[in-house]
Write an enzyme that holds these catalytic residues in place. Structure first.
Site, PDB file in Angstrom:
ATOM      1  N   ASP A 128      35.799 -24.719  15.204  1.00  0.00           N
ATOM      2  CA  ASP A 128      34.753 -23.923  15.839  1.00  0.00           C
ATOM      3  C   ASP A 128      33.416 -24.666  15.814  1.00  0.00           C
ATOM      4  O   ASP A 128      32.961 -25.081  14.749  1.00  0.00           O
ATOM      5  CB  ASP A 128      34.632 -22.604  15.051  1.00  0.00           C
ATOM      6  CG  ASP A 128      33.973 -21.507  15.862  1.00  0.00           C
ATOM      7  OD1 ASP A 128      33.488 -21.794  16.960  1.00  0.00           O
ATOM      8  OD2 ASP A 128      33.964 -20.355  15.386  1.00  0.00           O
ATOM      9  N   ASP A 129      32.803 -24.829  16.967  1.00  0.00           N
ATOM     10  CA  ASP A 129      31.476 -25.464  17.051  1.00  0.00           C
ATOM     11  C   ASP A 129      31.498 -26.929  16.631  1.00  0.00           C
ATOM     12  O   ASP A 129      30.482 -27.454  16.166  1.00  0.00           O
ATOM     13  CB  ASP A 129      30.446 -24.733  16.163  1.00  0.00           C
ATOM     14  CG  ASP A 129      29.980 -23.408  16.754  1.00  0.00           C
ATOM     15  OD1 ASP A 129      30.525 -23.003  17.790  1.00  0.00           O
ATOM     16  OD2 ASP A 129      29.069 -22.789  16.175  1.00  0.00           O
TER      17      ASP A 129
ATOM     18  N   CYS B 249      31.950 -19.537  22.362  1.00  0.00           N
ATOM     19  CA  CYS B 249      33.322 -19.360  21.860  1.00  0.00           C
ATOM     20  C   CYS B 249      34.246 -18.598  22.807  1.00  0.00           C
ATOM     21  O   CYS B 249      35.263 -19.120  23.222  1.00  0.00           O
ATOM     22  CB  CYS B 249      33.325 -18.638  20.516  1.00  0.00           C
ATOM     23  SG  CYS B 249      32.401 -19.498  19.243  1.00  0.00           S
TER      24      CYS B 249
ATOM     25  N   HIS C 255      38.830 -15.567  20.532  1.00  0.00           N
ATOM     26  CA  HIS C 255      37.694 -15.018  19.795  1.00  0.00           C
ATOM     27  C   HIS C 255      38.166 -13.677  19.248  1.00  0.00           C
ATOM     28  O   HIS C 255      38.615 -12.826  20.000  1.00  0.00           O
ATOM     29  CB  HIS C 255      36.485 -14.841  20.708  1.00  0.00           C
ATOM     30  CG  HIS C 255      35.258 -14.487  19.932  1.00  0.00           C
ATOM     31  ND1 HIS C 255      34.391 -15.431  19.451  1.00  0.00           N
ATOM     32  CD2 HIS C 255      34.793 -13.303  19.500  1.00  0.00           C
ATOM     33  CE1 HIS C 255      33.429 -14.840  18.776  1.00  0.00           C
ATOM     34  NE2 HIS C 255      33.657 -13.538  18.791  1.00  0.00           N
TER      35      HIS C 255
ATOM     36  N   ASP D 179      35.924 -25.907  19.982  1.00  0.00           N
ATOM     37  CA  ASP D 179      35.755 -25.058  21.178  1.00  0.00           C
ATOM     38  C   ASP D 179      34.572 -25.409  22.079  1.00  0.00           C
ATOM     39  O   ASP D 179      34.533 -24.999  23.229  1.00  0.00           O
ATOM     40  CB  ASP D 179      35.787 -23.568  20.832  1.00  0.00           C
ATOM     41  CG  ASP D 179      34.655 -23.140  19.903  1.00  0.00           C
ATOM     42  OD1 ASP D 179      33.934 -24.012  19.377  1.00  0.00           O
ATOM     43  OD2 ASP D 179      34.502 -21.923  19.695  1.00  0.00           O
ATOM     44  N   HIS D 180      33.621 -26.184  21.581  1.00  0.00           N
ATOM     45  CA  HIS D 180      32.521 -26.730  22.392  1.00  0.00           C
ATOM     46  C   HIS D 180      31.653 -27.589  21.489  1.00  0.00           C
ATOM     47  O   HIS D 180      31.892 -27.674  20.285  1.00  0.00           O
ATOM     48  CB  HIS D 180      31.680 -25.628  23.043  1.00  0.00           C
ATOM     49  CG  HIS D 180      31.428 -24.476  22.137  1.00  0.00           C
ATOM     50  ND1 HIS D 180      30.653 -24.577  21.015  1.00  0.00           N
ATOM     51  CD2 HIS D 180      31.919 -23.222  22.153  1.00  0.00           C
ATOM     52  CE1 HIS D 180      30.653 -23.423  20.399  1.00  0.00           C
ATOM     53  NE2 HIS D 180      31.419 -22.579  21.033  1.00  0.00           N
TER      54      HIS D 180
END
Ligand SMILES: *[C@@H]1O[C@H](CO)[C@@H](O)[C@H](O)[C@H]1NC(C)=O
Ligand SMILES: *[C@@H]1O[C@H](CO)[C@@H](O)[C@H](O)[C@H]1NC(C)=O
Ligand SMILES: *[C@@H]1O[C@H](CO)[C@@H](O)[C@H](O)[C@H]1NC(C)=O
Ligand SMILES: *[C@@H]1O[C@H](CO)[C@@H](O)[C@H](O)[C@H]1NC(C)=O
Ligand SMILES: *[C@@H]1O[C@H](CO)[C@@H](O)[C@H](O)[C@H]1NC(C)=O
Ligand SMILES: *[C@@H]1O[C@H](CO)[C@@H](O)[C@H](O)[C@H]1NC(C)=O
Ligand SMILES: *[C@@H]1O[C@H](CO)[C@@H](O)[C@H](O)[C@H]1NC(C)=O
Ligand SMILES: *[C@@H]1O[C@H](CO)[C@@H](O)[C@H](O)[C@H]1NC(C)=O
Length: 510
Positions: free
Chosen positions: A27-28, A74, A128, A317-318
């Site tokens: 995540d992130d 997300c 999510h 996710d990004h």
């Protein structure tokens, strides 16, 4: 609704062991991994990242050096990857809405494996969680979903290094998830090995998402004197205000609030330098912690003798802005937010490591994993695919395994909105596109609700960054006359969209 054919179901009795999938998510996580370091790579990679697991996975994977998310948040990003539909099809632009309610009853990636006879087990943050996915999209999984508690979140610290003693009493969330993943792999191994039932096991770790709670030992890889300030701790010259994401949220944590900082989240706000360095160090430490927990899961695959028959995919996710542009968090259309790590290990095909710098997008992973596992091919979506349960707005990346220089697409597309809710009403939508040499963005009026309309003729602002001379995207050239003719070409390409950026794409359904 068209009925779907599932020819693979007929193949179920075949005894040959089919390939399993270990689907790893973080995540992130920006592509700040050792594997991404290279002279030709524009992203600022901290020079001494300690990420041995992902670096070694990259060495036996198809490493997608230029993979881009559909939207740097997300829920929209994960929804796009897991359904292979872009935000304008899923209508998922925010945290909260669930694609089955607002987009269509799309077959998801794990659901597709389930329909093809796989045992599909998910844990942690894959979709999510909560109402954004109707509680982890139950139809995607054959088994009950698993979540681990985050007992440190209530401390409400933006970062904290957890001592060994405290960790022993109160394990961190991602450690619990890795423990569970190991247990699950042990449980599914016998049938996977005998050929009775393959598995698709999805493990979604939570770090390096805020709050950055991590075992203190990971900080040792990042002595404070080695941490640098962002190379561009200022907003781009000529950046339109609409491009800005207000990160005021970061000011609310218990170890930031007492600093009494004014204007947290505003354009060109900078944290005091000592705070900036600590924040960056905490993020890097979380990266190494995540890498460590992923390493324990992958090691179990080896222990169980499953490695030579299990596909491993990994993605974050990004991206995440760590002060570049004086921006923090993700919710923008800049390179640092839209560019994210992705790699795919396919035993027997990628063991020597394949690196590609061709453009790829997160919507590509679904058809790629389907092809890698030899499931029936996923067809390209027609332009309006709300009623089509199974199709893709991406491409299988398998041609890159044969030749990493294959140009599958000439640009990667992302989007982010401002000033309203594009699902239910009016907003400004920022459409952005990365080409070999430019990032080009147009912010235009957008109407959601019943019909979704992009008003290309109602332009609010534009951004053009020339990566040949400005890889950090510090100078917006959209209004520079020198770039007028190239801007025209880029604008037409952006508006034509992703289908037209695929060589031979005219033949795809339109
Ligand atoms: C959506 O699809 C799932 C199977 O993929 C099915 O079980 C469910 O009934 C469908 N829901 C609607 C509202 O059509
Ligand atoms: C932010 O700082 C940069 C560099 O000093 C400057 O060029 C830019 O105009 C500033 N932006 C705003 C909105 O103040
Ligand atoms: C950011 O949000 C805060 C709190 O809502 C607000 O006071 C501030 O004006 C905002 N800044 C910008 C640039 O929108
Ligand atoms: C940063 O420096 C200031 C002033 O020198 C000091 O008051 C503050 O405690 C320091 N903060 C951190 C997080 O080190
Ligand atoms: C994987 O390894 C096992 C045990 O070493 C072996 O029996 C099996 O044939 C191998 N499978 C593949 C696909 O190489
Ligand atoms: C999808 O199906 C609904 C209900 O049958 C119909 O009203 C709608 O027009 C269809 N949408 C498309 C894009 O075909
Ligand atoms: C891909 O292109 C690079 C750079 O032009 C070249 O060195 C390499 O040999 C090419 N690889 C293949 C498999 O064609
Ligand atoms: C416009 O672009 C040219 C070519 O890159 C550059 O030399 C010039 O400084 C730019 N003008 C402004 C006002 O930024």
């Amino acid at each position: 609704m068209p009925t779907m054919q599932w020819p693979a179901l007929l193949l179920l009795p075949v005894v040959l062991a089919r390939k399993n999938v270990l689907f790893l998510v973080s995540d992130d996580m920006r592509p700040n991994l050792g594997a991404y370091l290279g002279p030709d790579f524009p992203s600022p990679v901290y020079p001494v990242m300690h990420t041995p697991t992902l670096d070694s996975l990259a060495k036996r994977s198809l490493l997608l050096k230029r993979a881009y998310v559909s939207q740097a948040l997300c829920n929209p990003s994960r929804t796009a990857l897991l359904t292979s539909r872009r935000p304008d099809t899923s209508h998922i632009y925010a945290i909260g809405p669930y694609f089955r309610k607002y987009g269509g009853n799309f077959t998801t990636l794990p659901e597709y494996f389930k329909k093809n006879g796989y045992r599909t087990i998910g844990m942690g943050k894959v979709f999510h969680p909560g109402k954004s996915s109707g509680n982890d999209d139950p139809v995607s999984w054959t088994d009950p979903y698993f979540h681990a508690p985050d007992k440190y979140a209530k401390d409400d610290l933006i970062w904290q290094a957890v001592s060994e003693e405290r960790e022993a009493q109160q394990p961190l969330q991602d450690s619990l998830l890795a423990d569970n993943a190991i247990k699950v792999l042990q449980e599914v191994a016998p049938k996977a090995k005998s050929g009775e039932q393959p598995f698709f096991v999805a493990v979604g770790l939570h770090r390096p998402h805020l709050p950055w709670n991590f075992p203190a030992r990971f900080m040792e890889y990042y002595p404070l004197e080695n941490i640098r300030l962002p190379p561009n701790y200022f907003a781009p010259v000529g950046m339109p205000t609409v491009a800005w994401h207000n990160f005021t949220n970061m000011g609310r944590y218990k170890n930031i609030k007492p600093l009494g900082l004014k204007d947290v989240g505003n354009i060109n706000f900078t944290f005091p330098h000592n705070v900036t360095l600590e924040l960056r160090r905490a993020y890097y430490s979380c990266m190494s912690f995540t890498d460590y927990e992923l390493g324990r899961v992958i090691a179990e695959l080896d222990n169980l003798g499953l490695s030579n028959n299990t596909i491993i995919s990994f993605w974050g996710d990004h991206g995440w802005q760590l002060g570049e542009h004086s921006e923090w968090e993700k919710q923008t259309n800049f390179e640092d937010a839209t560019h994210a790590p992705m790699m795919i290990h396919i035993p027997g095909l990628t063991d020597q490591g394949i690196v590609t710098e061709q453009f790829t997008e997160f919507v590509d992973l679904f058809p790629t994993l389907a092809e890698a596992a030899e499931l029936p091919k996923i067809e390209t979506c027609p332009e309006h695919s709300q009623n089509v349960t199974l199709c893709t707005e991406g491409l299988s990346l398998m041609p890159l395994v044969k030749n990493p220089n294959t140009t599958l697409k000439t640009a990667a597309f992302s989007q982010y909105h401002r000033d309203g809710d594009p699902l239910t009403g009016k907003a400004v939508m920022g459409y952005t596109m990365r080409t070999d040499t430019y990032r080009y963005t147009e912010w235009v009026k957008f109407t959601g609700g019943k019909k979704f309309v992009t008003h290309w003729n109602k332009l609010v602002a534009a951004e053009l960054y020339d990566h040949t001379v400005d890889p950090q995207e510090n100078y917006n050239q959209a209004l520079n006359v020198t770039y007028a003719s190239i801007r025209k070409v880029l604008s037409a390409k952006l508006r034509a969209g992703w289908r037209k950026a695929i060589p031979g794409g005219e033949t795809l359904s339109n």
